[in-house]
Design an enzyme around this catalytic site. Structure first.
Site, PDB file in Angstrom:
ATOM      1  N   ARG A 351       0.798  -1.226   0.000  1.00  0.00           N
ATOM      2  CA  ARG A 351       0.000   0.000   0.000  1.00  0.00           C
ATOM      3  C   ARG A 351       0.837   1.286   0.000  1.00  0.00           C
ATOM      4  NH1 ARG A 351      -2.985   1.450   3.600  1.00  0.00           N
ATOM      5  NH2 ARG A 351      -4.642   2.344   2.316  1.00  0.00           N
ATOM      6  N   CYS A 382      14.114  -5.698  -4.164  1.00  0.00           N
ATOM      7  CA  CYS A 382      14.989  -4.986  -5.095  1.00  0.00           C
ATOM      8  C   CYS A 382      14.225  -3.866  -5.804  1.00  0.00           C
ATOM      9  CB  CYS A 382      15.591  -5.959  -6.101  1.00  0.00           C
ATOM     10  SG  CYS A 382      16.717  -7.143  -5.340  1.00  0.00           S
ATOM     11  N   TYR A 412      -6.121  -5.230   3.541  1.00  0.00           N
ATOM     12  CA  TYR A 412      -5.491  -5.099   2.223  1.00  0.00           C
ATOM     13  C   TYR A 412      -3.993  -5.394   2.202  1.00  0.00           C
ATOM     14  CZ  TYR A 412      -9.959  -2.945   1.365  1.00  0.00           C
ATOM     15  OH  TYR A 412     -11.311  -2.725   1.292  1.00  0.00           O
TER      16      TYR A 412
END
Length: 454
Positions: A351, A382, A412
């Site tokens: 998020r 990465c 979420y």
């Protein structure tokens, strides 16, 4: 002991049993995070089951009370997309809520948990024929239709199965929620629903009625967005939706028994966030709905339903990480920032990268008397955008091996998680009354390789 007894644990951000014990360690449900990390490893999502249940019950009771005289009560639907597993589906059922699902997979979880079909709602802007048939075969209580194509598709499936599908028409009411563009869902230029302003909603109603032999029109549905902190948008949306409800009832001479106002109520991710309580939300919405319905005169009052979204699951959970690397970086203005790398990241909470979402984190395994340092908590992936908490203050003596807890990760985070960089997803651990149990196990490398058929 509650979160209010610990100065760095703001009560709006943490589940109700979270506190610091006598050793300065965060504890939840009677267990401290050091013992949880030793038993279940890190990263891990830690759910306060008591808090989850209490939030669900608070919404159920608040809306039933506020709407008792307005519409004979109100129904509350938990958003499966926020976080869903078999255990959570059972909690939701036991606390007397309905359940929203928006895919065949989410519906399969509900089926596995034995959730009653009558208390399920199926959402989605592109439901497949297979998903529609799955819903009809399980006798799902309502299908929220989202396109004319879907209406025809649903009618065909109902015809083939010899059943009559119960339908809500999703209406785009043209209200711009004050939230991120990607989670605002009632403005015109987006994929969900039928536009009220352009006449598409009326056309959808007529299409459903055209198939009335196999489709039963229960009513209308609206959803203006997510992470909404006030009721102003709902007040406008409710007025427009109720206006359409009356228009349909009078024009077609039919009774629409339901009206779903949606939800997406906000939660606190930082101390600056100040969401309304379930009782405040219910009372304000009930006042608006009562006023709008009274203005219509003789139109029968529909039963109201709402969808709180993240407001139940979100604050009930925190994510526990172990610190791996602490690195000071000198900035162009001559100041420094300390990058704190943990053993999770955007694979378990995307998020911040996706929405720019803010979170709050604290040192979890000990107390510290050190002064604060300017820190950025980052993941192990990465990507330079793999940031969990962009700007925060943490104790200057933070070191590798310490534990950090990030608050309000119940909604979420696990649902949007990924296996990026072939990283197994964390477990979900439910804690209650001094007992912890895994309700979603940690993925393993073997799980990752099991799908690789090369």
């Amino acid at each position: 002991m509650s979160a209010t007894h610990s100065p760095d644990l703001h009560p709006r951000l943490w589940a109700e049993t979270v506190h610091r014990d006598a050793h300065g360690r965060i504890a939840v449900g009677g267990l401290d995070v050091v013992s949880l990390a030793e038993e279940f490893g890190t990263p891990a999502y830690v759910v306060d089951e008591q808090d989850f249940r209490h939030r669900a019950g608070a919404f159920r009771e608040a809306f039933a009370t506020a709407f008792a005289q307005v519409s004979g009560g109100a129904d509350v639907y938990y958003a499966g997309k926020a976080f869903l597993c078999s255990a959570v589906a059972r909690w939701v059922q036991q606390e007397g809520l309905g359940l929203d699902v928006c895919s065949g997979g989410e519906l399969a979880v509900a089926q596995r948990a034995g959730f009653p079909g009558a208390r399920l709602a199926l959402h989605g802007n592109n439901k497949s024929v297979a998903e529609l048939r799955q819903a009809l075969q399980y006798d799902v209580g309502r299908v929220v239709v989202d396109s004319l194509t879907e209406i025809d598709r649903l009618a065909q499936a109902a015809t083939e199965l010899g059943v009559r599908a119960r339908v809500l028409v999703r209406v785009t009411v043209g209200v711009e929620a004050h939230t991120h563009e990607f989670i605002a869902t009632a403005h015109e230029d987006q994929k969900f629903g039928f536009s009220l302003a352009g006449g598409a909603a009326q056309e959808a109603v007529e299409r459903v009625l055209h198939h009335r032999e196999h489709l039963e029109l229960l009513g209308l549905h609206s959803h203006i967005g997510s992470q909404i902190m006030d009721t102003a948008g709902f007040e406008v949306a409710a007025g427009r939706l109720i206006g359409l409800h009356a228009e349909v009832s009078r024009h077609h001479g039919i009774l629409l028994p339901e009206l779903d106002l949606g939800g997406g109520f906000g939660i606190a991710y930082t101390p600056a966030d100040d969401p309304l309580s379930p009782a405040e939300l219910a009372e304000r919405l009930a006042t608006v709905v009562d006023r709008e319905l009274a203005a219509l005169g003789e139109v029968p009052r529909p039963r109201i339903s709402v969808e709180p979204g993240r407001a139940i699951a979100g604050p009930s959970t925190f994510t526990l990480y172990e610190v791996g690397t602490v690195k000071e970086v000198r900035l162009e203005d001559g100041s420094t920032r300390t990058y704190v790398s943990v053993d999770g990241g955007m694979s378990d909470n995307v998020r911040p990268a996706l929405y720019g979402a803010d979170y709050t984190c604290v040192l979890a395994n000990r107390a510290s008397g050190a002064g604060p340092m300017r820190a950025r908590v980052v993941g192990r992936h990465c990507e330079s955008g793999d940031i969990l908490v962009r700007d925060t203050e943490l104790p200057a003596d933070l070191r590798a091996g310490d534990l950090l807890a990030v608050a309000a990760t119940g909604a979420y985070c696990r649902s949007l998680s990924s296996q990026y960089n072939h990283t197994p997803r964390p477990p979900v651990v439910a804690v209650r009354d001094g007992h912890a149990r895994v309700i979603v196990r940690r993925e393993t490398v073997e799980d990752l390789l099991a799908l690789d058929v090369g």
